[in-house]
Design a protein around this motif. Structure first.
Motif, PDB file in Angstrom:
ATOM      1  N   ASP A 218       0.619  -1.129   0.203  1.00  8.69           N
ATOM      2  CA  ASP A 218       0.035  -0.079  -0.056  1.00  8.69           C
ATOM      3  C   ASP A 218       0.849   1.083   0.046  1.00  8.69           C
ATOM      4  O   ASP A 218       0.807   1.987   1.010  1.00  8.69           O
ATOM      5  CB  ASP A 218      -0.997   0.047   1.177  1.00  8.69           C
ATOM      6  N   TRP A 219       1.665   1.373  -1.140  1.00 12.52           N
ATOM      7  CA  TRP A 219       2.539   2.645  -1.089  1.00 12.52           C
ATOM      8  C   TRP A 219       1.875   3.718  -1.454  1.00 12.52           C
ATOM      9  O   TRP A 219       0.897   4.035  -2.531  1.00 12.52           O
ATOM     10  CB  TRP A 219       3.583   2.136  -2.144  1.00 12.52           C
ATOM     11  N   LYS A 220       1.994   4.952  -0.713  1.00 11.34           N
ATOM     12  CA  LYS A 220       1.306   6.270  -1.271  1.00 11.34           C
ATOM     13  C   LYS A 220       2.657   7.406  -1.164  1.00 11.34           C
ATOM     14  O   LYS A 220       3.530   7.198  -0.203  1.00 11.34           O
ATOM     15  CB  LYS A 220       0.347   6.433  -0.006  1.00 11.34           C
ATOM     16  N   GLU A 221       2.256   8.403  -1.643  1.00 14.98           N
ATOM     17  CA  GLU A 221       3.417   9.480  -1.757  1.00 14.98           C
ATOM     18  C   GLU A 221       2.942  10.410  -0.452  1.00 14.98           C
ATOM     19  O   GLU A 221       1.791  10.745  -0.408  1.00 14.98           O
ATOM     20  CB  GLU A 221       3.286  10.120  -3.049  1.00 14.98           C
ATOM     21  N   VAL A 222       3.914  10.638   0.265  1.00 18.74           N
ATOM     22  CA  VAL A 222       4.071  11.596   1.404  1.00 18.74           C
ATOM     23  C   VAL A 222       5.083  12.363   1.132  1.00 18.74           C
ATOM     24  O   VAL A 222       6.523  11.796   1.291  1.00 18.74           O
ATOM     25  CB  VAL A 222       4.199  10.833   2.618  1.00 18.74           C
ATOM     26  N   GLY A 223       4.917  13.825   0.870  1.00 20.02           N
ATOM     27  CA  GLY A 223       6.159  14.596   0.992  1.00 20.02           C
ATOM     28  C   GLY A 223       7.167  14.520  -0.227  1.00 20.02           C
ATOM     29  O   GLY A 223       8.239  14.542   0.160  1.00 20.02           O
ATOM     30  N   GLY A 224       6.409  13.938  -1.121  1.00 18.57           N
ATOM     31  CA  GLY A 224       7.438  13.571  -2.394  1.00 18.57           C
ATOM     32  C   GLY A 224       8.198  12.165  -2.427  1.00 18.57           C
ATOM     33  O   GLY A 224       9.036  11.894  -3.170  1.00 18.57           O
ATOM     34  N   VAL A 225       7.841  11.639  -1.201  1.00 20.55           N
ATOM     35  CA  VAL A 225       8.455   9.971  -1.162  1.00 20.55           C
ATOM     36  C   VAL A 225       7.283   8.825  -1.160  1.00 20.55           C
ATOM     37  O   VAL A 225       6.201   9.246  -0.273  1.00 20.55           O
ATOM     38  CB  VAL A 225       9.111   9.942   0.077  1.00 20.55           C
ATOM     39  N   LYS A 226       7.615   7.966  -1.714  1.00 22.97           N
ATOM     40  CA  LYS A 226       6.544   6.793  -1.763  1.00 22.97           C
ATOM     41  C   LYS A 226       6.905   6.049  -0.321  1.00 22.97           C
ATOM     42  O   LYS A 226       8.161   5.479  -0.213  1.00 22.97           O
ATOM     43  CB  LYS A 226       6.504   5.886  -2.873  1.00 22.97           C
ATOM     44  N   ILE A 227       5.799   6.001   0.510  1.00 19.48           N
ATOM     45  CA  ILE A 227       6.099   5.115   1.632  1.00 19.48           C
ATOM     46  C   ILE A 227       4.938   4.086   1.735  1.00 19.48           C
ATOM     47  O   ILE A 227       3.819   4.400   1.605  1.00 19.48           O
ATOM     48  CB  ILE A 227       5.968   6.143   3.048  1.00 19.48           C
ATOM     49  N   ALA A 228       5.473   2.800   2.250  1.00 23.70           N
ATOM     50  CA  ALA A 228       4.400   1.774   2.334  1.00 23.70           C
ATOM     51  C   ALA A 228       3.891   2.157   3.710  1.00 23.70           C
ATOM     52  O   ALA A 228       4.092   2.493   4.771  1.00 23.70           O
ATOM     53  CB  ALA A 228       5.039   0.402   2.883  1.00 23.70           C
ATOM     54  N   HIS A 229       2.143   2.029   3.605  1.00 25.26           N
ATOM     55  CA  HIS A 229       1.262   2.241   4.545  1.00 25.26           C
ATOM     56  C   HIS A 229       0.915   0.799   5.314  1.00 25.26           C
ATOM     57  O   HIS A 229       0.137   1.083   6.242  1.00 25.26           O
ATOM     58  CB  HIS A 229      -0.031   3.088   4.016  1.00 25.26           C
ATOM     59  N   ALA A 230       1.072   0.072   4.890  1.00 23.04           N
ATOM     60  CA  ALA A 230       0.780  -1.542   5.267  1.00 23.04           C
ATOM     61  C   ALA A 230       1.886  -2.277   5.475  1.00 23.04           C
ATOM     62  O   ALA A 230       2.803  -2.588   4.708  1.00 23.04           O
ATOM     63  CB  ALA A 230      -0.079  -2.206   4.257  1.00 23.04           C
ATOM     64  N   LEU A 231       2.413  -2.489   6.767  1.00 24.46           N
ATOM     65  CA  LEU A 231       3.399  -3.181   7.253  1.00 24.46           C
ATOM     66  C   LEU A 231       3.335  -4.550   7.810  1.00 24.46           C
ATOM     67  O   LEU A 231       2.645  -4.478   8.857  1.00 24.46           O
ATOM     68  CB  LEU A 231       4.387  -2.357   8.112  1.00 24.46           C
ATOM     69  N   SER A 232       3.699  -5.564   7.329  1.00 22.67           N
ATOM     70  CA  SER A 232       3.062  -6.948   7.649  1.00 22.67           C
ATOM     71  C   SER A 232       4.435  -7.692   8.368  1.00 22.67           C
ATOM     72  O   SER A 232       5.497  -7.867   7.553  1.00 22.67           O
ATOM     73  CB  SER A 232       2.531  -7.953   6.692  1.00 22.67           C
ATOM     74  N   TYR A 245      -0.788   2.297   8.498  1.00 20.06           N
ATOM     75  CA  TYR A 245      -0.643   3.842   8.852  1.00 20.06           C
ATOM     76  C   TYR A 245      -1.881   4.610   8.034  1.00 20.06           C
ATOM     77  O   TYR A 245      -2.074   4.245   7.089  1.00 20.06           O
ATOM     78  CB  TYR A 245       0.659   4.300   7.932  1.00 20.06           C
ATOM     79  N   GLN A 246      -2.521   5.249   8.896  1.00 27.82           N
ATOM     80  CA  GLN A 246      -3.956   5.855   8.734  1.00 27.82           C
ATOM     81  C   GLN A 246      -3.643   7.322   8.130  1.00 27.82           C
ATOM     82  O   GLN A 246      -4.203   7.753   7.124  1.00 27.82           O
ATOM     83  CB  GLN A 246      -4.806   5.715   9.658  1.00 27.82           C
ATOM     84  N   GLU A 247      -2.733   7.872   8.977  1.00 30.67           N
ATOM     85  CA  GLU A 247      -2.438   9.455   8.901  1.00 30.67           C
ATOM     86  C   GLU A 247      -1.074   9.750   8.795  1.00 30.67           C
ATOM     87  O   GLU A 247      -0.410   8.944   9.711  1.00 30.67           O
ATOM     88  CB  GLU A 247      -2.989  10.332   9.928  1.00 30.67           C
ATOM     89  N   LEU A 248      -0.359  10.351   7.713  1.00 25.28           N
ATOM     90  CA  LEU A 248       1.117  10.452   7.781  1.00 25.28           C
ATOM     91  C   LEU A 248       1.599  11.662   7.180  1.00 25.28           C
ATOM     92  O   LEU A 248       1.098  11.813   6.236  1.00 25.28           O
ATOM     93  CB  LEU A 248       1.562   9.109   6.913  1.00 25.28           C
ATOM     94  N   SER A 249       2.294  12.388   7.893  1.00 27.41           N
ATOM     95  CA  SER A 249       2.894  13.796   7.621  1.00 27.41           C
ATOM     96  C   SER A 249       4.374  13.698   7.572  1.00 27.41           C
ATOM     97  O   SER A 249       4.906  13.262   8.386  1.00 27.41           O
ATOM     98  CB  SER A 249       2.355  14.890   8.334  1.00 27.41           C
ATOM     99  N   ALA A 250       4.768  14.457   6.239  1.00 31.42           N
ATOM    100  CA  ALA A 250       6.442  14.415   6.402  1.00 31.42           C
ATOM    101  C   ALA A 250       7.015  15.828   6.983  1.00 31.42           C
ATOM    102  O   ALA A 250       6.267  16.880   7.045  1.00 31.42           O
ATOM    103  CB  ALA A 250       6.592  14.662   4.820  1.00 31.42           C
ATOM    104  N   ASN A 251       8.108  15.689   7.714  1.00 29.87           N
ATOM    105  CA  ASN A 251       8.695  16.666   8.287  1.00 29.87           C
ATOM    106  C   ASN A 251       8.021  17.516   9.248  1.00 29.87           C
ATOM    107  O   ASN A 251       7.767  18.877   8.977  1.00 29.87           O
ATOM    108  CB  ASN A 251       9.260  17.617   7.436  1.00 29.87           C
TER     109      ASN A 251
END
Length: 517
Positions: A218-232, A245-251
């Motif tokens: 479940d990779w989504k872009e956050v602050g210009g970077v793709k970050i996995a939102h599902a970690l098993s 990850y439901q809410e994620l903010s950069a810097n």
């Protein structure tokens, strides 16, 4: 002819030197492709921190109802995490709804981890983590960090080429990366080039050499970077934890004192060890909320294992997170249960030999398959070929335990292999000689399929694990009622109950808890 042969030899030498270079270039390219797929090196370097809100779920395969069966669901949680990627620090506030073990509980606490130590804060205040707990958290921060690949690219000497690695039914390209004494195996998606999983090889008391994977999705872009939102998180392909990850903010703005530790914590903090960390025990006991937060592993600082004499020939091993029973027969010993791992088993074997010199350990009786009572089984097999007695239907499970390779952290059985003799108790069995008699009963119960209670007849002592745990008042549960039913069925009365956890209780004193179902 000689000239031709020398040309061939030169070509072969050149090829042998070229192949490692090509393989290494391939490894570096896999890392660079993954960084590009995540947004590029510049974007990753600009990502200094993250603020995360999410949910978590936890399972334990070695607390399953049936050996090798469906992992036991432990509970849910929500969490809020402030993560300073640049400094390698994280603060995670947990709100946990723990369903197992009984009784269900709700827990709130905060874990703060810095590169040099960690500490926990709850309603009682703040206290330093054990070194092994801090080390486990730091390793897992590295594993999940968006900076891991950047670190690998910046440390090319730490990268090594590997063949394709299995992940489920897939075979994926991979590299290894050594970082601070930890070897990560990074597997990549063939089409997207994104990291598919981050793997370590861990020692597990039950399974031996094991793959511990963080499987990313479940990779989504956050602050210009793709970050996995599902970690098993998976042990040998079996999920033990899942973070979403439901809410994620950069810097995010991080307060100057966000990771500040009280002076009292700093003074007692232990540095994280860099070797001999029992990672699987730490992480999964934390998931279970039954971790003894101590570098002694078995007991709290200042504590220790001890023999408590219940009768001249019966010793109760207390002081750890789980207990043993030692019963001396005419010319041999019977040990009941093998908690934790080799550390406790070695102590018990040595203490038993000192207390009853000249008597070998002939039998190890295992109450049931759960890891906190069986992780030290292999030490008894290595000690002298002790016959292992287990409840039906667990024979195949423990034969597998005895065969499991332990090369990550070699134990005594790995160093000096011995054949294992394992027998099952389907209903009941008696161990008897001129001095003593132990009756073993495999009883129906709600805790595990296959559960032995043991009655030391002459001294009227009954060994019970988990169904009754004498730690203060014993309340009536389905488990205590199951023990009561068994005691009535086999005509046991006036006994002392020796617990696999806690201490002892008189059967008469806990009669209401043992009342009939």
């Amino acid at each position: 002819m000689k000239y031709a042969l020398s040309i061939v030899a030169a070509l072969l030498l050149a090829m042998s030197q070229t192949q490692p270079v090509l393989a290494q270039n391939g490894a570096n390219n896999l890392v660079k492709q993954a960084i590009a797929a995540q947004g590029g090196a510049d974007a990753l370097r600009a990502l200094k921190g993250l603020a995360i809100k999410g949910e978590a779920r936890f399972w334990e395969p070695e607390q399953s109802e049936k050996a090798g069966g469906e992992p036991r669901f432990l509970g849910d949680a929500t969490f809020t995490m402030t993560w300073d990627l640049e400094k390698g620090m994280a603060r995670t506030e947990w709100d946990r709804d723990q369903k197992y073990p009984d009784p269900p509980v709700k827990l709130k606490y905060t874990e703060t981890v810095l590169p040099t130590f960690g500490y926990v804060t709850d309603e009682k205040g703040s206290r330093a983590m054990s070194g092994i707990r801090a080390a486990a958290h730091l390793r897992e921060l590295k594993r999940a960090s968006p900076w891991l690949l950047m670190k690998a690219m910046d440390t090319p000497k730490g990268i090594a080429a590997m063949g394709d690695q299995k992940l489920g039914k897939q075979s994926l390209p991979a590299v290894s990366f050594n970082d601070g004494g930890t070897k990560f195996t990074i597997l990549f998606e063939s089409k997207t080039h994104l990291p598919a999983a981050i793997r370590t090889r861990d020692d597990d008391n039950i399974h031996g050499d094991s793959d511990y994977d963080l499987v990313l999705g479940d990779w989504k872009e956050v602050g210009g970077v793709k970050i996995a939102h599902a970690l098993s998180y998976q042990l040998n392909g079996v999920e033990v934890a899942k973070l979403t990850y439901q809410e994620l903010s950069a810097n995010p703005m991080i307060a100057a004192d966000a990771f500040a530790a009280p002076d009292a914590v700093k003074s007692e903090a232990k540095a994280p060890p860099t070797s001999n960390v029992p990672y699987q025990w730490v992480l999964r006991r934390l998931f279970l909320t039954r971790f003894v937060d101590s570098d002694s592993i078995l007991y709290l600082p200042g504590g220790g294992l001890k023999l408590v004499e219940l009768a001249p020939n019966v010793q109760h091993v207390q002081g750890g997170s789980a207990n043993n029973l030692i019963v001396a027969m005419k010319d041999h010993l019977v040990i009941i249960d093998a908690p934790y791992g080799e550390l406790q088993s070695r102590w018990v074997i040595d203490a038993a030999k000192a207390k009853y010199p000249g008597k070998p350990i002939k039998y190890l009786v295992l109450s049931h398959h759960h890891m906190d009572h069986t992780g030290g089984t292999r030490t008894y097999i290595a000690e002298g070929g002790a016959e292992v007695i287990v409840p039906s239907p667990d024979k195949a499970h423990f034969e597998k335990v005895a065969r499991a390779p332990h090369t990550v952290a070699p134990d005594e059985l790995q160093k000096k292999p011995k054949p294992a003799k394992i027998v099952e108790v389907k209903d009941q069995m008696t161990l008897k000689d001129d001095v003593g008699e132990i009756r073993l009963y495999n009883i129906p119960n709600p805790h595990a399929e296959g559960m032995i209670i043991a009655h030391v007849v002459k001294d009227n002592i009954v060994w019970v694990t988990d169904l009754v745990s004498p730690r203060g008042a014993v309340q009536r549960t389905e488990g205590t009622a199951a023990v009561g039913d068994a005691l009535r069925k086999y005509g046991v009365s006036g006994a002392t109950i020796a617990g696999g956890h806690g201490t002892t209780a008189k059967q008469a004193d806990i009669a209401p808890a043992l009342a009939q179902n």
